[in-house]
Design an enzyme around this catalytic site. Structure first.
Site, PDB file in Angstrom:
ATOM      1  N   GLU A 506       3.859  -0.073  -6.292  1.00  0.00           N
ATOM      2  CA  GLU A 506       5.189  -0.202  -5.816  1.00  0.00           C
ATOM      3  C   GLU A 506       6.097   0.126  -7.160  1.00  0.00           C
ATOM      4  OE1 GLU A 506       6.410  -2.046  -2.374  1.00  0.00           O
ATOM      5  OE2 GLU A 506       4.296  -3.125  -2.414  1.00  0.00           O
ATOM      6  N   HIS A 522     -21.777  -6.321  -4.894  1.00  0.00           N
ATOM      7  CA  HIS A 522     -22.832  -6.041  -3.724  1.00  0.00           C
ATOM      8  C   HIS A 522     -22.356  -4.709  -3.310  1.00  0.00           C
ATOM      9  CE1 HIS A 522     -24.534  -9.996  -3.643  1.00  0.00           C
ATOM     10  NE2 HIS A 522     -23.390 -10.565  -3.686  1.00  0.00           N
ATOM     11  N   LYS A 616       8.916   4.314   6.942  1.00  0.00           N
ATOM     12  CA  LYS A 616       9.244   3.298   7.906  1.00  0.00           C
ATOM     13  C   LYS A 616      10.441   4.019   8.601  1.00  0.00           C
ATOM     14  CE  LYS A 616       8.744  -0.852   5.546  1.00  0.00           C
ATOM     15  NZ  LYS A 616       9.199  -2.062   4.847  1.00  0.00           N
TER      16      LYS A 616
HETATM   17  O1  PA5 Z   1       7.140  -4.675  -1.108  1.00  0.00           O
HETATM   18  C1  PA5 Z   1       7.538  -4.102  -0.210  1.00  0.00           C
HETATM   19  O2  PA5 Z   1       8.841  -3.692  -0.069  1.00  0.00           O
HETATM   20  C2  PA5 Z   1       6.961  -3.910   0.797  1.00  0.00           C
HETATM   21  O3  PA5 Z   1       5.432  -4.208   0.788  1.00  0.00           O
HETATM   22  C3  PA5 Z   1       7.317  -4.723   2.271  1.00  0.00           C
HETATM   23  O4  PA5 Z   1       7.250  -6.277   1.743  1.00  0.00           O
HETATM   24  C4  PA5 Z   1       6.565  -4.546   3.338  1.00  0.00           C
HETATM   25  O5  PA5 Z   1       6.795  -3.239   3.892  1.00  0.00           O
HETATM   26  C5  PA5 Z   1       7.194  -5.174   4.481  1.00  0.00           C
HETATM   27  O6  PA5 Z   1       8.359  -5.311   4.735  1.00  0.00           O
HETATM   28  P1  PA5 Z   1       9.283  -7.034   4.552  1.00  0.00           P
HETATM   29  O7  PA5 Z   1       8.825  -7.745   3.513  1.00  0.00           O
HETATM   30  O8  PA5 Z   1      10.716  -6.846   4.877  1.00  0.00           O
HETATM   31  O9  PA5 Z   1       8.598  -7.543   6.079  1.00  0.00           O
END
Ligand code: PA5
Length: 623
Positions: A506, A522, A616
């Protein structure tokens, strides 16, 4: 004055000893064997009457030559006399003793004949060096060689040797010739690319020769990105630009001049890392500030839960399920790992819609979502409500907060404006506070304080204004640049490895993976060979820390060793911290910094996650 005979002897079939060799061996006064090589089995009826000494016993051998003949046994599995044997021959010649070869069978020559590959001119490398660096350097030096290559290999290490040859030389014709009690035979013929998975050594093989086709002309040129990554890796190993050019030229198909120029460019980039502005410049939305705010987040989250009193229904829970996704789930993994040794009840993280069947009215379901609007988390939370599970929500708002209000369930709401993953301090430490309020763990205050002071002291070294020379995070970002990170962790460092992987995805906008020990040993440990060239693009980080189980620590070292033997770039990454909690926090902090610096090297802003946002949106439109 005696004669030194150099007698070629078979390793497999005794009857391959020539008549002349047999006679010589029967007549000499002393037999000399190479270190570790026993005297040969002779055909029935012949015996070796003379005593034998190892080749290193030069004084005794030269003394014996004063009064009689001596035979030095040359095992057919050798390409020629060993270094000590050559020394003996030289000493005999200098002493004025005649040296007479008595030829016998030779695995290298038989292998060349059986291979069918061009044998009028060839290069015999003998046995490959055991040290990975030396082996790589030798293979790099011959990778562009157009003559047939001949290598003598130990049958026990055959799969590793074949994989290493394939990695260094690419796909080429190969013949595997072995000597056993049955004689010398070719057991496999094909291409290097297929051999690693198909050729398995048999216990009766006594020796093995690999005959490999020479390099084609012209050799295919590597892509520039691959060349850059290889140059960088070599510079990091301490090689000079000139030496990197020498090693890579034949392998890559690029002229040395070009590689040298690239090395200069890469060095320039590395220097840039010391420029603070270069670190911060792509970070337009301030992800680095959130990383630096980790201790502050943890303090706030701890304060939020200090006076938390859970209703009796919650107190009776005998299982905990944390429902969350991505940056809101990792806190659950970290919390579960921190208390794994002491918590008397199972704590599981659920990253999916709905709920597993075992979740019942004695299962505390914690909905963890930064935004409060993540559909999988909401689905699990709603299912838990229907099932009568005790509920709790951790969020900044959204539908999750509204549902908690509507259903009158405890809500831990925090206010921190960031991307969800950047609020990890809240999403992790608040869960620890909840587990403590539940009585599932003892007082974590001391461990948290240890973690916080570590975050502050070590954080100063990892921050953007700390120079590369003492900034482990920047050093790791350099090592990862141009490569696919694979992060390996065990026990409490397993979720930390996962966090690193997610942050590399990310923040760093790159492919990344994580592996957990001991499980990795393994399965993943076997997957090092294909597709060709894939392993060259990896950089494997082994997270280590105090308090790991001794067997896991050993595994970590041995696993790294095996990867390094395959020429895969690996780094041990010690994570400080006495307690598990301190280690988890320090590990998260280090990985978060590395991911931001890696993004800076690629010129990427760590904050936006365009594809996740698009998905999303499309998911919501697809209702
Ligand atoms: O890092 C991120 O932005 C995502 O991995 C979010 O955490 C994930 O999509 C879930 O969203 P939220 O944290 O708002 O529940």
């Amino acid at each position: 004055m005696g004669t030194l005979y150099i007698v070629g002897v078979p390793a497999g079939r005794a009857d391959e000893l020539t008549l002349r060799a047999q006679r010589t061996l029967e007549e000499v006064a002393l037999l000399v064997t190479e270190e570790g090589t026993p005297a040969p089995d002779l055909p029935v009826g012949c015996g070796l009457a003379a005593p034998s000494v190892p080749v290193t016993d030069t004084e005794a051998i030269l003394a014996a030559l004063e009064t009689g003949d001596v035979a030095l046994l040359l095992d057919e599995r050798r390409a020629g006399p060993s270094v000590p044997a050559s020394g003996l021959i030289r000493a005999a010649l200098e002493g004025g003793f005649p040296v007479v070869p008595v030829p016998g069978p030779s695995l290298p020559v038989t292998a060349l004949i059986l291979s069918g590959l061009p044998a009028d001119s060839f290069i015999c490398l003998g046995s490959l060096p055991a040290q990975p660096d030396e082996r790589q350097a030798l293979l790099a030096a011959v990778a562009g060689e157009r003559r047939t290559l001949l290598i003598l290999a130990s049958p026990a290490h055959l799969p590793d040797t074949l994989a290493c040859l394939y990695g260094a030389l690419g796909d080429r014709p190969l013949a595997v010739v072995v000597v056993s009690g049955e004689g010398t035979e070719m057991v496999w013929r094909g291409r290097l690319g297929q051999a690693a998975g198909q050729v398995a050594a048999r216990p009766d093989w006594l020796g093995c020769a690999l005959v490999i086709g020479g390099a084609r002309q012209p050799t295919g040129r590597w892509e520039k990105a691959r060349l850059r990554a290889e140059v960088r890796a070599r510079l990091e190993q301490g090689l000079s630009a000139r030496e990197a050019g020498r090693q890579l030229s034949a392998l890559s198909g690029w002229p040395r001049r070009e590689i040298y120029r690239l090395a200069m460019e890469v060095t320039g980039n590395m220097d840039n890392l010391d420029d603070v502005t270069a670190q911060r410049e792509p970070d337009r939305e301030g992800m680095l500030n959130h990383v630096a705010a980790l201790p502050h987040q943890c303090r706030q989250a701890w304060a939020l839960t200090r006076d938390l009193k859970l209703p009796p229904h919650h107190q009776r829970a005998n299982k905990v399920l944390i429902a969350g996704m991505g940056g809101s789930a990792i806190g659950g993994d970290l919390a579960a790992a921190v208390v794994a040794d002491s918590a008397p009840l199972p704590i599981l993280v659920h990253r999916d819609y709905g709920l597993p069947a075992w979740a019942d009215e004695h299962t505390l379901v914690i909905g963890s979502s930064y935004s409060g609007d993540t559909e999988e988390t909401l689905s699990a939370f709603e299912a838990a409500h229907e099932r009568g599970c005790p509920l709790l929500a951790v969020t900044t708002g959204g539908r999750l907060a509204r549902l908690a209000g509507e259903w009158g369930v405890p809500l831990l709401s925090f206010h921190y404006r960031s991307m969800p993953r950047a609020a990890v301090g809240y999403l992790f430490v608040s869960l620890l506070g909840i587990l403590q309020a539940l009585g599932a763990v003892g007082d974590l205050e001391a461990d948290l304080q240890e973690g916080l002071s570590l975050l502050e002291s070590w954080g100063a070294e990892l921050a953007p204004d700390s120079p590369v020379a003492r900034n482990r995070a920047r050093q790791l970002a350099q090592a990862l640049y141009g490569r696919v990170p694979v992060v390996v962790g065990a026990e409490v460092l397993a979720p930390v490895a996962r966090r690193w992987k997610c942050q590399f995805n990310e923040n760093g906008k790159g492919w990344a993976y994580f592996e957990v020990l001991p499980e990795m040993d393994h399965n993943a440990l076997s997957g090092l060979h294909f597709p060709a060239g894939a392993a060259d693009r990896l950089c494997v980080l082994f997270l280590t820390g105090q308090g790991l189980q001794p067997r896991n620590r050993l595994r970590l070292d041995l696993t790294r060793q095996i990867l390094e033997e395959q020429g895969i770039a690996c780094h041990a990454v010690p994570v400080p911290g006495r307690s598990k909690l301190a280690q988890a926090l320090a590990g998260v902090q280090l990985g978060d910094y590395v991911s931001c610096y890696l993004a800076a090297l690629y010129g990427a802003d760590p904050t936006p996650i365009a594809e996740i946002a698009t998905l999303k949106r499309r998911m919501s439109e697809g209702r």
